[in-house]
Design a protein around this motif. Structure first.
Motif, PDB file in Angstrom:
ATOM      1  N   THR A  23     -13.271   4.717  -6.032  1.00  0.00           N
ATOM      2  CA  THR A  23     -12.796   5.811  -5.075  1.00  0.00           C
ATOM      3  C   THR A  23     -12.697   5.158  -3.570  1.00  0.00           C
ATOM      4  O   THR A  23     -11.604   5.561  -2.903  1.00  0.00           O
ATOM      5  CB  THR A  23     -14.046   6.800  -4.984  1.00  0.00           C
ATOM      6  N   ILE A  24     -13.424   3.952  -3.468  1.00  0.00           N
ATOM      7  CA  ILE A  24     -13.149   3.397  -2.221  1.00  0.00           C
ATOM      8  C   ILE A  24     -12.020   2.448  -2.273  1.00  0.00           C
ATOM      9  O   ILE A  24     -11.118   2.228  -1.318  1.00  0.00           O
ATOM     10  CB  ILE A  24     -14.520   2.718  -1.722  1.00  0.00           C
ATOM     11  N   ALA A  25     -11.991   1.654  -3.422  1.00  0.00           N
ATOM     12  CA  ALA A  25     -10.898   0.634  -3.555  1.00  0.00           C
ATOM     13  C   ALA A  25      -9.473   1.186  -3.582  1.00  0.00           C
ATOM     14  O   ALA A  25      -8.594   0.503  -3.039  1.00  0.00           O
ATOM     15  CB  ALA A  25     -11.172  -0.081  -4.748  1.00  0.00           C
ATOM     16  N   ARG A  26      -9.521   2.452  -4.210  1.00  0.00           N
ATOM     17  CA  ARG A  26      -8.085   2.746  -4.238  1.00  0.00           C
ATOM     18  C   ARG A  26      -7.474   3.530  -2.946  1.00  0.00           C
ATOM     19  O   ARG A  26      -6.538   4.289  -3.190  1.00  0.00           O
ATOM     20  CB  ARG A  26      -7.956   4.011  -5.394  1.00  0.00           C
ATOM     21  N   ALA A  48     -10.609  14.282   4.195  1.00  0.00           N
ATOM     22  CA  ALA A  48      -9.398  13.961   3.720  1.00  0.00           C
ATOM     23  C   ALA A  48      -9.406  13.137   2.181  1.00  0.00           C
ATOM     24  O   ALA A  48      -8.612  13.323   1.400  1.00  0.00           O
ATOM     25  CB  ALA A  48      -8.512  12.946   4.762  1.00  0.00           C
ATOM     26  N   ILE A  49     -10.367  12.257   2.179  1.00  0.00           N
ATOM     27  CA  ILE A  49     -10.697  11.459   0.959  1.00  0.00           C
ATOM     28  C   ILE A  49     -11.046  12.452  -0.372  1.00  0.00           C
ATOM     29  O   ILE A  49     -10.421  12.404  -1.415  1.00  0.00           O
ATOM     30  CB  ILE A  49     -11.747  10.465   1.139  1.00  0.00           C
ATOM     31  N   THR A  50     -11.821  13.400   0.098  1.00  0.00           N
ATOM     32  CA  THR A  50     -12.290  14.621  -0.827  1.00  0.00           C
ATOM     33  C   THR A  50     -11.004  15.266  -1.299  1.00  0.00           C
ATOM     34  O   THR A  50     -10.759  15.683  -2.471  1.00  0.00           O
ATOM     35  CB  THR A  50     -13.241  15.378  -0.129  1.00  0.00           C
ATOM     36  N   LEU A  51     -10.201  15.679  -0.261  1.00  0.00           N
ATOM     37  CA  LEU A  51      -8.861  16.277  -0.673  1.00  0.00           C
ATOM     38  C   LEU A  51      -7.804  15.469  -1.517  1.00  0.00           C
ATOM     39  O   LEU A  51      -7.288  16.273  -2.438  1.00  0.00           O
ATOM     40  CB  LEU A  51      -8.150  16.657   0.780  1.00  0.00           C
ATOM     41  N   SER A  52      -7.694  14.487  -1.218  1.00  0.00           N
ATOM     42  CA  SER A  52      -6.933  13.554  -2.199  1.00  0.00           C
ATOM     43  C   SER A  52      -7.497  13.263  -3.517  1.00  0.00           C
ATOM     44  O   SER A  52      -6.915  12.908  -4.414  1.00  0.00           O
ATOM     45  CB  SER A  52      -6.986  12.099  -1.682  1.00  0.00           C
ATOM     46  N   ARG A  53      -8.816  13.935  -3.843  1.00  0.00           N
ATOM     47  CA  ARG A  53      -9.121  13.930  -5.372  1.00  0.00           C
ATOM     48  C   ARG A  53      -8.805  15.096  -5.940  1.00  0.00           C
ATOM     49  O   ARG A  53      -9.000  15.173  -7.111  1.00  0.00           O
ATOM     50  CB  ARG A  53     -10.751  13.913  -5.356  1.00  0.00           C
ATOM     51  N   ILE A  54      -8.077  15.895  -5.467  1.00  0.00           N
ATOM     52  CA  ILE A  54      -7.821  17.443  -5.956  1.00  0.00           C
ATOM     53  C   ILE A  54      -6.452  17.223  -6.795  1.00  0.00           C
ATOM     54  O   ILE A  54      -5.728  16.436  -6.284  1.00  0.00           O
ATOM     55  CB  ILE A  54      -7.644  18.425  -4.673  1.00  0.00           C
ATOM     56  N   ILE A  61      -1.017  13.680   1.848  1.00  0.00           N
ATOM     57  CA  ILE A  61      -0.232  12.638   1.308  1.00  0.00           C
ATOM     58  C   ILE A  61      -1.021  11.591   0.236  1.00  0.00           C
ATOM     59  O   ILE A  61      -0.667  10.925  -0.665  1.00  0.00           O
ATOM     60  CB  ILE A  61       0.274  11.959   2.338  1.00  0.00           C
ATOM     61  N   MET A  62      -2.303  11.272   0.780  1.00  0.00           N
ATOM     62  CA  MET A  62      -3.252  10.631  -0.112  1.00  0.00           C
ATOM     63  C   MET A  62      -3.260  11.010  -1.432  1.00  0.00           C
ATOM     64  O   MET A  62      -3.325  10.526  -2.452  1.00  0.00           O
ATOM     65  CB  MET A  62      -4.501  10.410   0.403  1.00  0.00           C
TER      66      MET A  62
END
Length: 370
Positions: free
Chosen positions: A9-12, A58-64, A356-357
């Motif tokens: 999750t962090i590396a990507r 934002a990182i959480t949103l990017s997982r949707i 965008i992520m």
């Protein structure tokens, strides 16, 4: 990064964007610290904390998954539109405008949510519309109504800057979807014709004054032209290297109004000079270029329009704010993303960034389901 050690999750994450962005936020915090007279309160500390909180969001949103975005597009638009109507009925008044809803645990400005919301709704609309009929009234009228309804409610708050941002984000999404260029030129020509009438009938007195001051700020340098005049003095006095951290006389002596919000770039330029300004422009260029590359590399229409619309929404913030503080556009109260103090602006721009992520992540997982 060593992915056997660092969680996936962090590396990507797009660190080539997030690291420069963190530098921009740090510069913003330094400017806000200076604007507060060398204190973390009330601006700098809350600015950094908001960024950290919304970065996690934002990182959480990017997982949707993509499918959730598609399903939620119209309900999200409808919910925000209802909130805009509630603002007119129950909203709190501040600074002569009625823009906020008091939810008890927080004060929300629904018009900010509509900036990414209109892009999401239009991306969903054009995805479901056959490409062969995009350049017809069926591609224009429904989309125009989707933009016009929230823009109307925001205009009567009144909040011209946010209404323009909603129209810009929606208009650019329509253009990228494939509507003919001459339609937009026709609208621009029509607006040019009705602009004089709108100037005298639709704009409030303070909005008309802003336009007049933009055309000739020296006509009232101590009145309505004060903001622009002092902003240009602050930017010019910084020179190439700036006066040095904490040495901005225009902001410290309170000559520069709103030095921590709308005119934060002028505050920064006085202390950090042209070098600081070039750094700010470089970071925004990195963000915009990345967003447009993500859009270009997307394999489906929905994802492409979504990423491009979100990137251009951030661009609108940046372009109008920088033009405003340099006297190239009327003062419309649009903050500079990631530098100005304010939770609503940070929330909106981090939603755009997180979206965008998410699109970038869908490209790595074409099914969009993981």
């Amino acid at each position: 990064m060593n992915r056997s050690i660092v969680p996936e999750t962090i590396a990507r994450q797009p660190w080539h964007v997030l690291i420069p962005l963190a530098g921009l936020v740090s510069l913003g915090a330094a400017v806000l610290y200076s604007a507060a007279g060398g204190s973390l309160q009330p601006y700098a500390l809350s600015h950094v904390l908001r960024f950290c909180v919304f970065l996690v969001a934002a990182i959480t949103l990017s997982r949707i998954p993509r499918e959730f975005f598609r399903i939620a597009a119209y309900p999200a638009y409808g919910a925000i539109l209802v909130l805009l109507i509630l603002v007119e009925l129950l909203g709190a008044v501040g600074g002569g405008s009625q823009r906020w809803l008091n939810l008890g645990f927080m004060t929300l400005q629904p018009s900010e949510l509509m900036k990414p919301g209109i892009v999401l709704a239009l991306a969903r609309f054009y995805e479901s519309l056959p490409a062969s009929i995009t350049a017809s009234w069926r591609g224009l009228v429904p989309a125009g109504l989707l933009i016009a309804m929230p823009a109307f409610f925001v205009m009567i708050q009144p909040d011209l800057g946010t209404a323009l941002a909603i129209c810009f984000g929606g208009g650019m999404t329509m253009f990228l979807a494939g509507l003919p260029l001459w339609w937009f030129l026709g609208v621009a020509g029509s607006l040019a014709v009705i602009a004089p009438v709108a100037f005298f009938t639709l704009l409030h007195d303070y909005q008309r004054n802003r336009v007049l001051v933009f055309m000739d700020p020296e006509s009232d340098p101590l009145g309505t032209g004060y903001h622009i005049t002092q902003s240009k003095i602050a930017i010019g006095s910084g020179g190439f290297f700036g006066k040095g951290f904490g040495n901005g006389s225009q902001s410290h002596l309170d000559y520069l109004p709103e030095s921590h919000t709308d005119f934060v770039f002028a505050t920064m330029s006085e202390e950090w000079g042209m070098l600081g300004g070039l750094f700010v422009l470089l970071v925004f260029a990195i963000i915009l270029g990345w967003g447009l590359r993500v859009a270009r590399n997307s394999t489906d229409r929905f994802s492409s329009l979504l990423a491009a619309g979100m990137a251009l929404t951030i661009f609108f913030y940046v372009a109008i704010n920088l033009m405003m503080v340099m006297g190239l556009a009327p003062v419309v109260g649009i903050p500079l993303p990631f530098m100005s103090h304010g939770g609503s602006s940070m929330m909106t721009n981090m939603i755009c960034l997180g979206t965008i992520m998410a699109v970038s992540r869908w490209q790595r997982r074409p099914s969009g389901l993981g």
